[in-house]
Write an enzyme that holds these catalytic residues in place. Structure first.
Site, PDB file in Angstrom:
ATOM      1  N   SER A 176      56.630  -8.452  -1.957  1.00 45.99           N
ATOM      2  CA  SER A 176      55.468  -9.285  -2.310  1.00 45.99           C
ATOM      3  C   SER A 176      55.758  -9.988  -3.625  1.00 45.99           C
ATOM      4  CB  SER A 176      54.226  -8.411  -2.456  1.00 45.99           C
ATOM      5  OG  SER A 176      53.230  -9.141  -3.147  1.00 45.99           O
ATOM      6  N   HIS A 220      56.474 -11.574   1.588  1.00 46.94           N
ATOM      7  CA  HIS A 220      55.007 -11.470   1.599  1.00 46.94           C
ATOM      8  C   HIS A 220      54.437 -12.353   0.489  1.00 46.94           C
ATOM      9  CE1 HIS A 220      51.233  -9.350   2.581  1.00 46.94           C
ATOM     10  NE2 HIS A 220      50.999  -9.321   1.274  1.00 46.94           N
ATOM     11  N   ASP A 264      51.092 -13.616  -1.338  1.00 49.27           N
ATOM     12  CA  ASP A 264      49.684 -13.267  -1.561  1.00 49.27           C
ATOM     13  C   ASP A 264      48.896 -14.451  -2.082  1.00 49.27           C
ATOM     14  OD1 ASP A 264      49.339 -10.426  -0.926  1.00 49.27           O
ATOM     15  OD2 ASP A 264      50.886 -10.143  -2.439  1.00 49.27           O
ATOM     16  N   MET A 288      45.251 -15.782  -3.246  1.00 44.60           N
ATOM     17  CA  MET A 288      43.943 -15.298  -3.706  1.00 44.60           C
ATOM     18  C   MET A 288      43.111 -16.465  -4.199  1.00 44.60           C
ATOM     19  SD  MET A 288      45.232 -12.058  -5.867  1.00 44.60           S
ATOM     20  CE  MET A 288      46.254 -10.772  -5.131  1.00 44.60           C
ATOM     21  N   HIS A 325      49.466 -13.731   3.220  1.00 49.30           N
ATOM     22  CA  HIS A 325      48.276 -12.866   3.213  1.00 49.30           C
ATOM     23  C   HIS A 325      47.162 -13.628   2.510  1.00 49.30           C
ATOM     24  CE1 HIS A 325      46.476  -8.842   1.523  1.00 49.30           C
ATOM     25  NE2 HIS A 325      45.670  -9.441   2.359  1.00 49.30           N
ATOM     26  N   MET A 344      43.877 -13.899   1.082  1.00 53.54           N
ATOM     27  CA  MET A 344      42.705 -13.204   0.539  1.00 53.54           C
ATOM     28  C   MET A 344      41.735 -14.293   0.107  1.00 53.54           C
ATOM     29  SD  MET A 344      44.846 -10.273  -1.476  1.00 53.54           S
ATOM     30  CE  MET A 344      46.367 -11.227  -1.388  1.00 53.54           C
ATOM     31  N   MET A 356      45.090  -2.444   4.492  1.00 58.55           N
ATOM     32  CA  MET A 356      45.295  -2.394   3.040  1.00 58.55           C
ATOM     33  C   MET A 356      45.255  -0.951   2.538  1.00 58.55           C
ATOM     34  SD  MET A 356      45.804  -5.495   2.086  1.00 58.55           S
ATOM     35  CE  MET A 356      45.862  -5.139   0.318  1.00 58.55           C
ATOM     36  N   GLY A 375      43.615  -7.736  -4.477  1.00 58.27           N
ATOM     37  CA  GLY A 375      43.328  -8.519  -5.680  1.00 58.27           C
ATOM     38  C   GLY A 375      44.384  -8.393  -6.763  1.00 58.27           C
ATOM     39  N   PHE A 376      45.016  -7.239  -6.830  1.00 65.59           N
ATOM     40  CA  PHE A 376      45.969  -7.009  -7.911  1.00 65.59           C
ATOM     41  C   PHE A 376      47.152  -6.158  -7.441  1.00 65.59           C
ATOM     42  CE2 PHE A 376      41.801  -7.673  -9.673  1.00 65.59           C
ATOM     43  CZ  PHE A 376      42.038  -8.639 -10.639  1.00 65.59           C
ATOM     44  N   GLY A 377      48.307  -6.432  -8.018  1.00 64.84           N
ATOM     45  CA  GLY A 377      49.464  -5.581  -7.779  1.00 64.84           C
ATOM     46  C   GLY A 377      49.394  -4.352  -8.677  1.00 64.84           C
ATOM     47  N   GLY A 378      50.263  -3.404  -8.410  1.00 64.20           N
ATOM     48  CA  GLY A 378      50.411  -2.259  -9.296  1.00 64.20           C
ATOM     49  C   GLY A 378      49.346  -1.180  -9.193  1.00 64.20           C
ATOM     50  N   ASP A 422      49.962  -2.422   2.787  1.00 64.08           N
ATOM     51  CA  ASP A 422      50.112  -3.247   1.590  1.00 64.08           C
ATOM     52  C   ASP A 422      49.307  -2.622   0.462  1.00 64.08           C
ATOM     53  OD1 ASP A 422      50.230  -5.292  -0.273  1.00 64.08           O
ATOM     54  OD2 ASP A 422      49.194  -6.773   0.969  1.00 64.08           O
ATOM     55  N   GLY A 448      50.589  -0.253  -3.289  1.00 58.08           N
ATOM     56  CA  GLY A 448      51.108   1.022  -3.778  1.00 58.08           C
ATOM     57  C   GLY A 448      52.253   1.591  -2.960  1.00 58.08           C
ATOM     58  N   SER A 487      55.174  -4.404  -6.929  1.00 54.22           N
ATOM     59  CA  SER A 487      55.669  -3.847  -8.191  1.00 54.22           C
ATOM     60  C   SER A 487      56.849  -2.903  -8.000  1.00 54.22           C
ATOM     61  CB  SER A 487      54.528  -3.151  -8.942  1.00 54.22           C
ATOM     62  OG  SER A 487      53.873  -2.219  -8.119  1.00 54.22           O
TER      63      SER A 487
HETATM   64  C1  DX5 Z   1      47.256  -6.870  -3.417  1.00 49.19           C
HETATM   65  C2  DX5 Z   1      48.280  -7.647  -2.632  1.00 49.19           C
HETATM   66  C3  DX5 Z   1      49.555  -6.948  -2.521  1.00 49.19           C
HETATM   67  C4  DX5 Z   1      50.229  -6.675  -3.826  1.00 49.19           C
HETATM   68  C5  DX5 Z   1      50.830  -5.332  -3.683  1.00 49.19           C
HETATM   69  O1  DX5 Z   1      46.038  -7.466  -3.308  1.00 49.19           O
HETATM   70  O2  DX5 Z   1      47.807  -7.925  -1.323  1.00 49.19           O
HETATM   71  O3  DX5 Z   1      50.447  -7.615  -1.615  1.00 49.19           O
HETATM   72  O4  DX5 Z   1      51.232  -7.585  -4.183  1.00 49.19           O
HETATM   73  O5  DX5 Z   1      51.318  -4.944  -4.915  1.00 49.19           O
HETATM   74  P1  DX5 Z   1      51.907  -3.475  -5.149  1.00 49.19           P
HETATM   75  O6  DX5 Z   1      53.038  -3.302  -4.173  1.00 49.19           O
HETATM   76  O7  DX5 Z   1      52.347  -3.522  -6.566  1.00 49.19           O
HETATM   77  O8  DX5 Z   1      50.788  -2.515  -4.897  1.00 49.19           O
HETATM   78 ZN    ZN Z   2      49.299  -8.690   0.181  1.00 46.60          ZN
END
Ligand code: DX5
Ligand code: ZN
Length: 225
Positions: free
Chosen positions: A17, A41, A43, A45, A74, A76, A144, A149-152, A182, A184, A205
């Site tokens: 991603s 992937h 993302d 948003m 993806h 969102m 999901m 909304g956020f990575g990590g 998708d 963590g 991440s």
């Molecule tokens: C979150 C995204 C994910 C995100 C995952 O809303 O849809 O694709 O990049 O990030 P990690 O792998 O760090 O959880």
């Molecule tokens: Zn995603």
């Protein structure tokens, strides 16, 4: 519009991603992990469906020059159907819309008409019953493992019961459907998701926030096997 092969439906796929990549050098980041990327992937948003904004069709079009991989977009977004054509023109191969935005029939039909592979996504707290009626009409189900909304964020293991339910339905009905997780996903959680039945692993991440993203993607794949 492009048509990059998605590979064998149901086979293990690693989908880095780009959300966790350096947006100032996205092309280079994507090229760096290419050898270990089955899909890419992307993302998207809109600052409305999720409390964050990321990127849109122009970035997809630019990235298309750096990668021949299947672009798994993806969306969102609150109104994904409005933007499907722009993403298809930009070079998206598949677009996934969220079931929570309302009756996804229009988006599914429009994506199909545009020649896109069609995905449907569900948030961690959305029950399997919300997506179950659409399984025959889509190519990919994204469950999901974090709130989008956020990575990590941390992997939500409680979603694995839903993944197992989805896998059972896919197998029982003999559907050609990819099951994606998708959020963590890392070498520790990937085997848990695969054991529950997932076959497409999105990781941001755990790949791009590591000092050696290519080695990190390889480690993720090895852990999932
Ligand atoms: C979150 C995204 C994910 C995100 C995952 O809303 O849809 O694709 O990049 O990030 P990690 O792998 O760090 O959880
Ligand atoms: Zn995603």
């Amino acid at each position: 519009m492009s048509a990059h092969p998605c590979g064998e439906v149901g086979s293990l796929r690693v989908a880095p991603s780009i959300l966790s990549a350096d947006f100032g050098r996205l092309g280079a980041c994507v090229a760096e992990v290419d050898a270990e990327s089955d899909w890419l992937h992307v993302d998207v948003m809109d600052g409305h469906f999720v409390p964050n904004v990321s990127l849109g069709p122009p970035v997809v079009a630019s990235l298309r020059r750096y990668s021949e991989r299947f672009f798994d977009c993806h969306l969102m977004m609150s109104e994904p159907a409005r933007y499907l054509e722009a993403f298809a023109r930009a070079g998206a191969d598949g677009c996934t819309v969220h079931v929570e935005v309302g009756a996804p029939d229009e988006a599914i039909e429009r994506a199909r008409a545009l020649g896109l592979r069609v995905g449907l996504a569900a948030n961690p707290d959305t029950p399997f019953g919300a997506v179950e009626p659409y399984l025959e009409r889509i190519d990919l189900l994204l469950l999901m493992t974090v709130f989008p909304g956020f990575g990590g964020q941390s992997f939500m293991g409680e979603v694995m019961d839903k993944v197992a339910l989805a896998r059972a339905a896919i197998d029982e009905r003999g559907l050609a459907l990819d099951l994606e997780v998708d959020g963590g996903i890392d070498p520790e959680t990937a085997p848990i998701a695969v054991a529950a039945g997932a076959n497409v692993l999105v990781a941001g991440s755990a790949i791009f926030a590591r000092p050696d993203p290519l080695a990190a993607a390889r480690a993720l794949r090895a852990a999932a096997r």
